[in-house]
Design an enzyme around this catalytic site. Sequence first.
Site, PDB file in Angstrom:
ATOM      1  N   CYS A 300      -0.677  -1.406  -0.572  1.00 32.40           N
ATOM      2  CA  CYS A 300       0.056  -1.743  -1.795  1.00 32.40           C
ATOM      3  C   CYS A 300      -0.543  -2.974  -2.478  1.00 32.40           C
ATOM      4  CB  CYS A 300       1.539  -1.912  -1.477  1.00 32.40           C
ATOM      5  SG  CYS A 300       2.602  -1.819  -2.935  1.00 32.40           S
ATOM      6  N   HIS A 384       2.644   3.583   0.932  1.00 34.43           N
ATOM      7  CA  HIS A 384       3.193   2.951   2.132  1.00 34.43           C
ATOM      8  C   HIS A 384       3.157   3.916   3.319  1.00 34.43           C
ATOM      9  CE1 HIS A 384       5.181  -0.791   0.461  1.00 34.43           C
ATOM     10  NE2 HIS A 384       4.703  -0.188  -0.614  1.00 34.43           N
ATOM     11  N   GLU A 386       3.666   3.369   6.363  1.00 34.89           N
ATOM     12  CA  GLU A 386       4.637   3.069   7.429  1.00 34.89           C
ATOM     13  C   GLU A 386       5.920   3.866   7.260  1.00 34.89           C
ATOM     14  OE1 GLU A 386       6.333   0.883   4.123  1.00 34.89           O
ATOM     15  OE2 GLU A 386       4.275   1.127   4.832  1.00 34.89           O
TER      16      GLU A 386
END
Length: 406
Positions: A300, A384, A386
């Site tokens: 990001c 993202h 994760e």
Amino acid sequence: MADPTSTRAPLGATGVLVLASGEVVWGRGFGAEGHKVGEVCFNTSMTGYQEILTDPSYAGQIINFTFPHIGNVGANPEDIEATNPHALGAIVRQDVTDPSSFRSTQHFDSWMKANGRVGLSGIDTRALTRKIRQSGAPSGVIAHSAAGKFDIPALLAEARAWPGLEGMDLAKDVTTLQSYNWDKGLWHLAAASPLRRQGPAGDLAQNSLKGPRLRGGDGRLPKVVAVDYGIKHNILRNLVDAGCKVTVVPATASFDDIMAHNPDGLFLSNGPGDPAATGEYAVPVIRQWLETGKPLFGICLGHQMLGLAVGAKTVKMFQGHRGANHPVKRLADGAVEITSMNHGFAVDAETLPVNARATHVSLFDGSNCGFELTDRPAFSVQYHPEASPGPQDSHYLFERFVEMMA
């Protein structure tokens, strides 16, 4: 829309959104009373509102949720991505109901109130989303008064006076003030709370490593320094789960500060604000790191920082990407990853240098979503991986980072 010169709320209205354009949207307030000014954006995620509101990348923003049922599963101390919420407020379609999840420990309204965040319900969030898509993310003020008293001209003036996110460095506002070690692995439901540990499943360890990978033959875990521009907890959990020993440092950490930890790899985190402003102090440090020849991974804002460090430019997007359902094409094999995104700036792919090879592209608008260096062990992605909230299609990137350090 209502007359911006009026101070009287319609009957039953206890909340309002005032846009810099002069448009006034009335609704029902919840959460904390008061008002907040920032950029109004929309998020298309169907789940994970608590993770979204605590994501430091949302600093300076008011979130319009397109999914109508927000707050219906309450709140808990586990589904957070930072110690405190960073989004300024929440705009939702339906009134917040009593929680319907066994994991809830608090009503969403109470959670918003306790954290000083303003909520606004009863809004046609689809109409607001269409406006943002057509006109771009506007500046606005979200306000809540149980008595229904609002000074609309004053709120309008505040919305118009807000400078916007361009040129704003917010990483300094959300970063840690001092370095610390992080050793918690991926979250497990059965081990999350002593109240929920029942039977053998309760023995699952929340902080356990999933088969930690050793670096070389010296029997130690690879050391990673994570630069905190507004890092999410689940990024740190994934780094640990992949087999890393993690130390988090402030966004303003110098190259010497980083090297004092003798790291094997450098991680650049997500975060809020204009990357060009954060880059004033971050880019020189990243360039020094690239000269070491050691691996680097960015997500990001960290992706944008790496882009700036190699000579690319970043641009403010018209409406940004925010949601947990964004398709990204992996250029190496054509596979499509469904990803979680939250960004209002992007790396201008046309300005990437010859030693930077694009690896991922958005299937929504063709914007760059990842690149790697051909002469250094460094790569980054705009989305993202994760997945908090979001799909897990991109977890392999953490594995790749560890393999590079090995």
